[in-house]
Design a protein around this motif. Structure first.
Motif, short mmCIF file in Angstrom:
data_model
loop_
_atom_site.label_atom_id
_atom_site.label_comp_id
_atom_site.label_asym_id
_atom_site.label_seq_id
_atom_site.Cartn_x
_atom_site.Cartn_y
_atom_site.Cartn_z
N THR A 354 0.90 -1.05 -0.04
CA THR A 354 0.14 -0.03 -0.11
C THR A 354 0.71 1.13 0.01
N ALA A 355 0.29 2.36 -0.41
CA ALA A 355 1.14 3.64 -0.31
C ALA A 355 1.57 3.94 1.05
N ARG A 356 0.90 3.57 2.05
CA ARG A 356 1.52 3.62 3.60
C ARG A 356 2.55 2.72 3.86
N SER A 357 2.48 1.60 3.29
CA SER A 357 3.70 0.69 3.72
C SER A 357 4.82 1.17 2.87
N ARG A 358 4.70 1.62 1.58
CA ARG A 358 5.75 1.83 0.95
C ARG A 358 6.37 3.29 1.41
N ARG A 359 5.45 4.09 1.84
CA ARG A 359 6.25 5.28 2.69
C ARG A 359 6.94 4.90 3.89
N TRP A 360 6.65 4.10 4.76
CA TRP A 360 7.30 3.50 5.83
C TRP A 360 8.50 2.59 5.50
N LYS A 361 8.59 2.01 4.26
CA LYS A 361 10.03 1.38 3.87
C LYS A 361 10.88 2.59 3.59
N ARG A 362 10.50 3.72 3.05
CA ARG A 362 11.32 4.67 2.46
C ARG A 362 11.82 5.45 3.71
N TYR A 363 10.93 5.48 4.90
CA TYR A 363 11.41 6.07 6.23
C TYR A 363 12.20 5.28 6.86
N GLY A 364 12.13 3.79 6.67
CA GLY A 364 13.08 2.93 7.29
C GLY A 364 14.43 2.90 6.69
N ILE A 365 14.51 3.24 5.34
CA ILE A 365 15.80 3.27 4.78
C ILE A 365 16.35 4.46 5.22
N ARG A 366 15.70 5.39 5.11
CA ARG A 366 16.42 6.80 5.79
C ARG A 366 16.93 6.79 7.24
N ALA A 367 16.08 5.96 7.90
CA ALA A 367 16.47 6.18 9.46
C ALA A 367 17.70 5.25 9.58
N GLY A 368 17.86 3.96 8.74
CA GLY A 368 18.72 3.22 8.96
C GLY A 368 20.06 3.87 8.34
N VAL A 369 20.31 4.68 7.32
CA VAL A 369 21.10 5.48 6.86
C VAL A 369 21.92 6.62 8.01
N ALA A 370 20.63 7.16 8.42
CA ALA A 370 21.13 8.13 9.69
C ALA A 370 21.77 7.51 11.08
N LEU A 371 21.05 6.43 11.29
CA LEU A 371 21.47 5.72 12.35
C LEU A 371 23.14 5.03 12.13
N ALA A 372 23.45 4.73 10.94
CA ALA A 372 24.80 4.30 10.50
C ALA A 372 25.71 5.59 10.83
N VAL A 373 25.14 6.72 10.59
CA VAL A 373 26.16 8.04 10.58
C VAL A 373 26.13 8.33 12.24
N LEU A 374 25.35 8.20 12.91
CA LEU A 374 25.18 8.21 14.20
C LEU A 374 26.22 7.35 14.93
N SER A 375 26.40 6.11 14.37
CA SER A 375 27.19 5.00 15.08
C SER A 375 28.58 5.48 14.98
N LEU A 376 28.85 6.47 14.15
CA LEU A 376 30.43 6.84 14.04
C LEU A 376 30.80 7.83 15.35
N LEU A 377 29.66 8.24 15.81
CA LEU A 377 30.02 9.43 16.92
C LEU A 377 30.94 9.14 18.05
N PRO A 378 30.77 7.77 18.47
CA PRO A 378 31.71 7.31 19.64
C PRO A 378 33.14 7.32 19.02
N VAL A 379 33.14 6.78 17.77
CA VAL A 379 34.59 6.79 17.35
C VAL A 379 35.08 8.26 17.06
N SER A 380 34.30 8.90 16.73
CA SER A 380 34.77 10.38 16.27
C SER A 380 35.00 11.14 17.57
N LEU A 381 34.32 10.94 18.72
CA LEU A 381 34.73 11.47 20.07
C LEU A 381 36.16 10.95 20.63
N GLU A 382 36.28 9.63 20.40
CA GLU A 382 37.52 9.08 20.86
C GLU A 382 38.63 9.48 20.15
#
Length: 556
Positions: A354-382
């Motif tokens: 459905t249109a709603r499920s497709r929208r949530w899939k896109r949001y999930g992909i973007r959230a995954g990319v954002a989390l991958a970037v945030l996961s670098l923060l501890p390394v960057s701080l160290e």
């Protein structure tokens, strides 16, 4: 106008032997100039580089070598390079020129690497844009700036970030050349590659990676000849340095094979890049595959990621050569691969559900990319702490000053002698302490660590001292077997007792005294603060303090 894309489609137009079409870029960016693609990654890299630039006032041994050599006179630098470190000679001279204009301590030491990393990120973005469009370029530049190893060497007073910038420039000019560039583009390519090689000769393997791209990509023969001529010219220009530095090859005898952790990093990065290349080839549409486009982010990026590392690992048959910073520029290849993969991922539009499920899939992909970037923060701080490097020369200096001021140390021993590099950028901390083993200082001896006395003389000096601060490697490091080092250990063991042992990052400072002469209240638990006239720093002040300079100390 969107960038042209190299292709061998039907009814091409030709210029300079290359086959071109002026079709639209594979990913957005219509109406946007190239600098709109380059600006954001450059600003990101610049911001990350300036963040915590001084690392709490710490400096590690390699940076200390840069600092003290760059403060010598040009004749003294030339004399040194005739004996050792010729591979870094151009970089030392450039830093010498900078310090003559602005002696800004740690900031001046590291700022060139910050600027070079920002330039490299911009050039990676421009390369990605030219190959696959604005979004790919933007993502590739951001990936390069965010890579942990790139962040690390963006804040280091060594040549590796500058080499990465020049290799990124050569890579961009290679794409321009394959895209119909004329003789000036190829001349610029040869110049950039040669300049990278003169900053560090291990930049030359980038030409091998470029050659793999050119020779396997269906590039017209005339263009292959132009590349071969330009690459050959670059190699010839670097050859004198390579031949001369072979006589100093013992300088890299410390390099061993990669550790288990390093092998894991190599395998992980290679697998990530290879996986991206495979996924990109599988997701190309039929139209894209039909064009037979010879140069793409994958075809350019994968050899650049793998070939330099593979060549240095293979060199272990002769002598171990691999160190990750030597091939920092290979992350430009990884960035191109990940940049296009992220472009495809973020542009993904599900067709099922459905249109709603497709929208949530896109949001999930973007959230995954954002989390991958945030996961670098501890390394960057160290990476912005003193613990991120092998040792901390400033902490060693503070500890030595504390032993002198509080505990009456009257002399020092460097065990092994090469650790005298810990002293060179902070001579003020060692004021009043006799170097028991030193015969000729580094400047007069045209060396990095000086020349030591014969074993018999060292033994006499050690026995005549009252309280000695011994600067040593951590306990897990092997002991040098040369006679001078053996006699230092033997004299301390037989005639002195250990009063205190202060662990410092990557080092130990041990206070020895004759029996019954240890200061009361020992052992210490750590270095005390430096203040007043004994404050550590080059000549008159600390690194980065007003008035701090080593030129007065190093001139004969």
């Amino acid at each position: 106008m969107p960038p042209r894309v190299l292709t061998s489609a039907v009814l091409p137009r030709q210029r300079g032997g290359a086959v071109l079409t002026a079709g639209p870029a594979p990913s957005g960016g219509r109406g946007r100039g190239p600098w709109t693609t380059a600006l954001a990654p450059a600003l990101l890299a610049l911001g990350l580089g300036l963040w915590g630039l001084t690392r709490q006032g710490s400096m590690w041994r390699d940076e200390s070598v840069t600092y003290q050599v760059a403060h010598r006179g040009t004749r003294q630098i030339g004399a040194l390079l005739g004996q050792v470190d010729a591979v870094h000679g151009v970089y030392y001279l450039l830093m010498h020129a900078l310090f003559r204009v602005w002696d800004g301590g740690l900031v001046a030491l590291r700022l060139p690497s910050v600027v070079a990393t920002a330039a490299a990120a911009a050039l990676v973005a421009l390369t990605g844009r030219r190959l696959a469009g604005h979004r790919t370029g933007l993502a590739a530049g951001a990936v390069f700036a965010l890579a942990p190893l790139v962040q690390m060497y963006a804040q280091e007073g060594r040549s590796y970030a500058s080499v990465a910038a020049l290799v990124a420039l050569a890579t961009y000019l290679l794409v321009r050349g394959l895209d119909g560039g004329g003789r000036w583009v190829w001349a610029g390519y040869a110049g950039a590659a040669a300049a990278a090689g003169w900053l560090h000769e291990f930049a030359v393997p980038a030409l091998v990676a470029h050659g793999i791209t050119v020779l396997t990509g269906g590039v017209p023969r005339a263009v292959r000849r132009r590349w071969a001529f330009a690459a050959g010219a670059a190699v010839l220009l670097v050859a004198p340095l390579a031949v001369f530095s072979m006589g100093q090859s013992d300088q890299v005898s410390w390099i061993g094979g990669p550790s288990a952790v390093q092998w894991a990093d190599i395998v992980a990065v290679t697998a990530l890049g290879t996986g991206c290349a495979y996924a990109l080839s599988r997701t190309e549409g039929p139209g894209a595959r039909a064009t037979g486009r010879p140069v793409s982010p994958a075809r350019l990026g994968l050899p650049l990621l793998i070939a330099p590392t593979a060549l240095l690992l293979a060199a272990a048959v002769y002598r171990p050569m691999y160190v990750d910073r030597y091939v920092l520029y290979s992350y430009a290849g990884l960035a191109l691969l990940l940049g296009q993969a992220l472009d495809r991922l973020l542009a993904y539009r599900p067709v099922r559900g459905t249109a709603r499920s497709r929208r949530w899939k896109r949001y999930g992909i973007r959230a995954g990319v954002a989390l991958a970037v945030l996961s670098l923060l501890p390394v960057s701080l160290e990476m912005r702490t003193p613990d991120s490097r092998k040792d901390d020369v400033a902490a060693v200096a503070r500890t030595v000053r504390s032993l002198a001021d509080q505990d009456g140390a009257d002399s020092v021993l460097f065990m092994p002698a090469r650790r005298r590099e810990w002293r060179m950028s902070y001579p003020g901390a060692y004021r009043g302490l006799r170097d028991l083993a030193l015969r000729r200082d580094p400047v007069r001896s045209r060396t990095l660590e000086g020349v030591e006395l014969p074993s018999k003389a060292i033994r006499q000096h050690v026995l005549g001292a009252r309280r000695i601060g011994a600067l040593t490697d951590p306990p897990d490091q092997p002991l040098d077997a040369v006679p001078q080092e053996a006699v230092k250990r033997e004299a301390l063991r037989r005639f002195f007792v250990e009063c205190a042992r202060v662990p410092v990052k990557g080092a130990q400072v041990v206070l020895y005294a004759h029996r019954g002469d240890c200061p009361s209240g020992l052992p210490h638990t750590g270095p005390g603060p430096l203040s007043g006239p004994g404050r550590a720093g080059p000549a008159h002040g600390g690194v980065g303090e007003p008035g701090g300079t080593v030129r007065a100390r190093t001139e004969p």
